[in-house]
Structures are given as C-alpha cells and as structure tokens.
Design an enzyme around this catalytic site. Structure first.
Site, PDB file in Angstrom:
ATOM      1  NE  ARG A  92      -3.619  -0.079   2.694  1.00 54.69           N
ATOM      2  CZ  ARG A  92      -4.859  -0.193   2.605  1.00 54.69           C
ATOM      3  NH1 ARG A  92      -5.522   1.168   2.513  1.00 54.69           N
ATOM      4  NH2 ARG A  92      -5.544  -1.164   2.852  1.00 54.69           N
ATOM      5  CG  ASP A 159      -2.124 -13.444  11.627  1.00 51.31           C
ATOM      6  OD1 ASP A 159      -1.234 -12.267  11.846  1.00 51.31           O
ATOM      7  OD2 ASP A 159      -2.339 -13.829  10.457  1.00 51.31           O
ATOM      8  CG  HIS A 187      -2.430 -11.793   7.294  1.00 52.10           C
ATOM      9  ND1 HIS A 187      -2.180 -11.988   8.421  1.00 52.10           N
ATOM     10  CD2 HIS A 187      -1.774 -10.932   6.688  1.00 52.10           C
ATOM     11  CE1 HIS A 187      -0.888 -11.389   8.434  1.00 52.10           C
ATOM     12  NE2 HIS A 187      -0.875 -10.551   7.348  1.00 52.10           N
TER      13      HIS A 187
HETATM   14  P1  NAI Z   1       9.567  -6.899  -0.149  1.00 54.67           P
HETATM   15  O1  NAI Z   1       9.032  -5.536  -0.620  1.00 54.67           O
HETATM   16  O2  NAI Z   1      11.181  -7.076   0.605  1.00 54.67           O
HETATM   17  O3  NAI Z   1       9.708  -8.081  -1.507  1.00 54.67           O
HETATM   18  C1  NAI Z   1       8.616  -8.028  -2.309  1.00 54.67           C
HETATM   19  C2  NAI Z   1       9.349  -8.570  -3.534  1.00 54.67           C
HETATM   20  O4  NAI Z   1       8.169  -8.926  -4.464  1.00 54.67           O
HETATM   21  C3  NAI Z   1      10.351  -7.508  -4.289  1.00 54.67           C
HETATM   22  O5  NAI Z   1      11.398  -8.075  -4.440  1.00 54.67           O
HETATM   23  C4  NAI Z   1       9.461  -7.173  -5.413  1.00 54.67           C
HETATM   24  O6  NAI Z   1      10.451  -6.933  -6.516  1.00 54.67           O
HETATM   25  C5  NAI Z   1       8.657  -8.492  -5.653  1.00 54.67           C
HETATM   26  N1  NAI Z   1       7.672  -8.520  -6.712  1.00 54.67           N
HETATM   27  C6  NAI Z   1       6.748  -7.446  -6.651  1.00 54.67           C
HETATM   28  N2  NAI Z   1       5.611  -7.587  -7.712  1.00 54.67           N
HETATM   29  C7  NAI Z   1       6.075  -8.792  -8.174  1.00 54.67           C
HETATM   30  C8  NAI Z   1       5.634  -9.729  -9.246  1.00 54.67           C
HETATM   31  N3  NAI Z   1       4.660  -9.288  -9.894  1.00 54.67           N
HETATM   32  N4  NAI Z   1       6.276 -10.876  -9.369  1.00 54.67           N
HETATM   33  C9  NAI Z   1       7.264 -11.211  -8.706  1.00 54.67           C
HETATM   34  N5  NAI Z   1       7.727 -10.603  -7.935  1.00 54.67           N
HETATM   35  C10 NAI Z   1       7.204  -9.292  -7.436  1.00 54.67           C
HETATM   36  O7  NAI Z   1       8.549  -7.529   0.585  1.00 54.67           O
HETATM   37  P2  NAI Z   1       8.509  -8.552   1.970  1.00 54.67           P
HETATM   38  O8  NAI Z   1       8.874  -7.922   3.248  1.00 54.67           O
HETATM   39  O9  NAI Z   1       9.223  -9.862   1.493  1.00 54.67           O
HETATM   40  O10 NAI Z   1       6.859  -8.854   2.186  1.00 54.67           O
HETATM   41  C11 NAI Z   1       6.323  -9.524   0.873  1.00 54.67           C
HETATM   42  C12 NAI Z   1       4.896  -9.682   1.148  1.00 54.67           C
HETATM   43  O11 NAI Z   1       4.431 -10.290   2.274  1.00 54.67           O
HETATM   44  C13 NAI Z   1       4.113  -8.082   1.366  1.00 54.67           C
HETATM   45  O12 NAI Z   1       2.810  -8.013   0.791  1.00 54.67           O
HETATM   46  C14 NAI Z   1       3.816  -8.361   2.991  1.00 54.67           C
HETATM   47  O13 NAI Z   1       2.785  -7.403   3.402  1.00 54.67           O
HETATM   48  C15 NAI Z   1       3.429  -9.701   3.017  1.00 54.67           C
HETATM   49  N6  NAI Z   1       3.590 -10.231   4.574  1.00 54.67           N
HETATM   50  C16 NAI Z   1       2.531 -11.099   4.808  1.00 54.67           C
HETATM   51  C17 NAI Z   1       2.655 -11.812   6.135  1.00 54.67           C
HETATM   52  C18 NAI Z   1       1.295 -12.592   6.394  1.00 54.67           C
HETATM   53  O14 NAI Z   1       1.376 -12.869   7.853  1.00 54.67           O
HETATM   54  N7  NAI Z   1       0.431 -13.143   5.553  1.00 54.67           N
HETATM   55  C19 NAI Z   1       3.735 -11.452   7.027  1.00 54.67           C
HETATM   56  C20 NAI Z   1       4.367 -10.221   6.514  1.00 54.67           C
HETATM   57  C21 NAI Z   1       4.485  -9.944   5.212  1.00 54.67           C
END
Ligand code: NAI
Length: 329
Positions: A92, A159, A187
C-alpha cells in the site's frame, strides 16, 4: 531416491524471500528426504538481486537443492510447479485506497493464477503470503479454473504463532502445552485469535486465563497489531517470522498436522461456521492425507461470534470490490 519437488517462490528477491529460500533449500519446507528445485519469480528490476541470492544458495552446498532457475515471466516460473509461495505483492503506497490496492494486486495475482492454471503440476499447492493475502489467493484461484479450488490458501500461520507465544507468556507455560488455538477470518487487523476452544495442559485456556480485560485489551490487539509493532521496532516489516510461518503452513499441509491439535490456515470456506462459501478465510484446520480440513463442531460463544463476523464481513467486502473490478466471479 525421491524425485525433486519444484517450488516456485514469487518476490524471491524481497526480504521474506531472503529468509525463506535457505530454509526451503535446507529441507525444512518438505522434509529431510525431499530434494527441491527452486523456481524464483521476480519483476525485471528484481532479477539481479535474485541472482545474488542464488549465488549464496549455491555457496551453501545444500545436499537437497537440485537446481535454481530465475524468471521474470510467471508462465515460465510456474511450469511444473508442485508448490507455489506467492510472496511478492504490491504494498500500500501513501494515500492508496483499499480498492486501488486490490486492483494493483489483481495485476499481479491474475496473471499468476493463469500461469498456474496453464503450467503447474497436477498436485500444485498454493500459499499466498503477499498482502492482502486472503483476497490475493482468491484472485489467483479465480484464474485457475482447472486447479481444485482447495489448493489455494493464504497465510495466517504467523498470526497463529504470535498468538501461541502471547498466550504461553500470559500463563507462564511452554508453547508445547498449548493446543487448539484458532485464528479466524482475514489476515488483517480484524483477525480474531480465539482461545475459547484452546487448551493449556489439557484444560480450557480461556478459563485458565480468566481475564476478559486482558483478552480484549491486550491479547487480541497485540496479536492483530504485531506486524505494525515489528515495523516500529525493527524499522522493517516481519520477514524471518513470516518465512517461518510459510514453512510451517506448507510442511503441515504436506506432512499432516499432529494428532490432538490443530492449526490455523486461510482456506476456501465450505460454509462452515457461517462463513460464506468460497471466501478464503482462516479456520481451525487439520491436514490429513495432504488435504486441509476445517475442524467441525466447535462451540462459538457470543463474543467470538461477533469477532468472527466482523472479520468475515471485511473479507466479503474485499471480495465485492474485486468482483466489481472483474477480478473474481
Ligand atoms: P519486499 O518488498 O521486501 O519484497 C517483495 C518482492 O516482491 C520484491 O523483491 C518485488 O520486486 C517482488 N515483486 C513485486 N511484484 C512482483 C511480481 N509481480 N512478481 C514477482 N515478484 C514481484 O516485501 P516482503 O517484506 O518480502 O513482503 C512480501 C509480502 O508479504 C508483502 O505483501 C507483505 O505485506 C506480506 N507479508 C505477509 C505476512 C502474512 O502473515 N501473511 C507477514 C509479513 C509480510
């Protein structure tokens, strides 16, 4: 020896990817007897960093790791995939409304769903981690009509694990003493961590706590707002703990949950507990013979009912929004 399992990880160059890939390659995702091949998907700008991570994976000389391929095309990345961890998502941005966020993520999860439909292996299992995880899973599922709907799940295991530790600390017991905790719903901040059906050392956990003020003012908000607290403290969002939860979710899905306990997973609703059919909502879940099942027959008191309904309402609204955008049926 066993044939290698193809694991596709999207957002591989991100911070969760960095914490996740080494654990997959070391055997923690599928078990110590299962060789893996990694298929990393990134956007073009992320490919170079993914190549760097692949160099480090090589340098670990993991005995179970049989190959690493890097792609910027989802159709190639999901070819032959047995497990898909959908981590990359659109965060976001400032001033972004929920509708804009869902639309931007539709641009990611729709083509990935199509790619899964076209090329993934027959036993494909999908876990959406990237937020809004439940609705992103729903979008991908809608574009993979040939894949059984139940193969699309979203992650609430982080969670669940957060709630386990908070409850164990409150009762001054070990994590191992706590069973049958549940995260219900989305979530998001509306999620409901339920201790009314949980057990501690064989006794009812809510009775052992016997403190409704702690439950409402401390436990529930601490679990629901933990992500923000981590960002505040660490200066970056939870990554290693999110990767750990993804490992737990897939390991249990493939290998089964332990007898006498359950976990939490966002899986397609069959209408159980009044959750509209088809929503990918978090439930008390066991995995048997490689399939998630919703634990049936739990008593839901008035307090729990209100909390579950509020989170499910939010999920329904997210579904309405992506329906209007033409992203789901
Ligand atoms: P980050 O920003 O470090 O990494 C995300 C990666 O995804 C980046 O390298 C980006 O280039 C890549 N990316 C973006 N669009 C893409 C696409 N279309 N195809 C392939 N790769 C793509 O983010 P982080 O910290 O690794 O988090 C990733 C996601 O996980 C976020 O959406 C975050 O909110 C979510 N998350 C979910 C949790 C849960 O409990 N369900 C807990 C923590 C994070």
């Amino acid at each position: 020896s066993n044939a290698p399992v193809n694991v596709t990880v999207t957002g591989a160059a991100g911070q969760i990817g960095y914490a996740l890939l080494f654990r997959i390659a070391s055997g923690q995702l599928l078990g110590a007897d299962t060789p893996v091949k990694l298929r990393l998907l990134e956007i073009p700008q992320g490919v170079k960093a993914a190549e760097g991570t692949a160099m480090e994976l090589d340098d670990c000389a993991f005995p179970l790791l049989q190959g690493i391929d890097i792609f910027d095309d989802p159709n190639k990345a999901f070819e032959g995939a047995n497990v898909g961890l959908l981590v990359g998502a659109r965060p976001r941005g400032p001033g972004m409304e929920r509708g804009d966020l869902l639309e931007a993520n539709g641009g990611i999860f729709k083509p990935q769903g199509e790619a899964i439909n076209a090329g993934a292996a027959d036993d494909i299992r999908i876990l959406a981690v990237g937020n809004p995880a439940n609705t992103n899973a729903l979008i991908a599922q809608n574009h993979a009509p040939d894949v059984p709907a139940e193969r699309f799940t979203a992650m609430t295991r982080l969670d669940h694990n957060r709630a386990l530790t908070q409850l164990a600390k409150k009762l001054n017991v070990s994590i191992n003493d706590i069973k049958k905790l549940t995260i219900w719903g989305n979530h998001s901040a509306t999620q409901y961590p339920d201790i009314f059906n949980a057990e501690v050392g064989g006794k009812n956990a809510a009775q052992a706590v016997n403190d409704q003020t702690w439950l409402e003012d401390d436990f529930i908000p601490t679990v629901a707002k933990r992500g923000a607290a981590i960002i505040e403290a660490r200066g970056a969002s939870s990554a290693a703990s999110a990767a750990n939860a993804a490992i737990d979710h897939v390991y249990d899905w493939v290998n089964g949950t332990p007898e006498g306990d359950w976990t939490s997973a966002a899986i397609p609703s069959d209408g159980s507990y009044g959750v509209p059919e088809g929503l990918i909502s978090s439930f008390p879940a066991v995995s048997k013979n490689g399939k998630w099942e919703i634990v049936q027959g739990l008593e839901i008191g008035e307090f729990s009912r209100g909390r579950i309904d509020a989170s499910v309402k939010e999920l329904s609204e997210e579904r309405d929004t992506v329906r209007k955008l033409g992203l789901v049926k």
